[in-house]
Design a protein around this motif. Structure first.
Motif: not given
Length: 145
Positions: A40, A75, A77-78, A80, A119-120, A135-139
């Motif tokens: 990520d 964050q 999971d995100l 930004l 992600t967006t 944004t990128r969603r992360s794990v």
């Protein structure tokens, strides 16, 4: 309210040295957010650097100066980033800018690459500035592995 693992900020003129300052700030952030894995971190960092580089190359109006103000928040999971292009001319995104150009093309890959990695990605005009939101969603992962 979401848990914030790390925050970063870079501000300066839209000139090539700011790209390196952004890269340095992102490296510092990852040191404080070890649960964000390279799968990520690396795509997000590349996308942010591409958008900042585009701002350096294209945001300056004739005879004007542009300041870039980048805010980054990590964050669990995100990821930004908000990039303000202060004093910039309004963004004119050409049709097809989000698609990869012909393999022989010498330019035009930055925005397309950023869109694939995030992600967006949005850009809006706000108070005389361009505001890019990435944004990128992360794990989350175990930093010990």
């Amino acid at each position: 309210m979401p848990e914030v693992l790390a925050e970063g900020h870079v501000r300066g003129p839209a000139t090539p040295p700011i790209v390196e300052a952004v890269q340095d700030e992102l490296v510092r952030l990852w040191d404080n957010a070890l649960v964000i894995g390279p799968e990520d971190r690396l795509p997000f960092e590349l996308a942010v650097v591409e958008v900042v580089t585009n701002a350096v190359r294209h945001a300056k109006p004739p005879g004007g100066e542009v300041q870039l103000d980048l805010e980054v928040e990590v964050q669990p999971d995100l990821l930004l980033a908000r990039l303000f292009e202060l004093g910039a001319q309004p963004v004119n995104i050409p049709e097809g800018a989000g698609e990869m150009p012909d393999p022989e093309a010498e330019a035009g890959r930055g925005l397309a690459l950023a869109r694939q990695l995030l992600t967006t990605i949005t850009c809006e005009r706000r108070d005389g500035a361009n505001l890019w939101t990435l944004t990128r969603r992360s794990v989350p992962h175990d930093p010990g592995t």
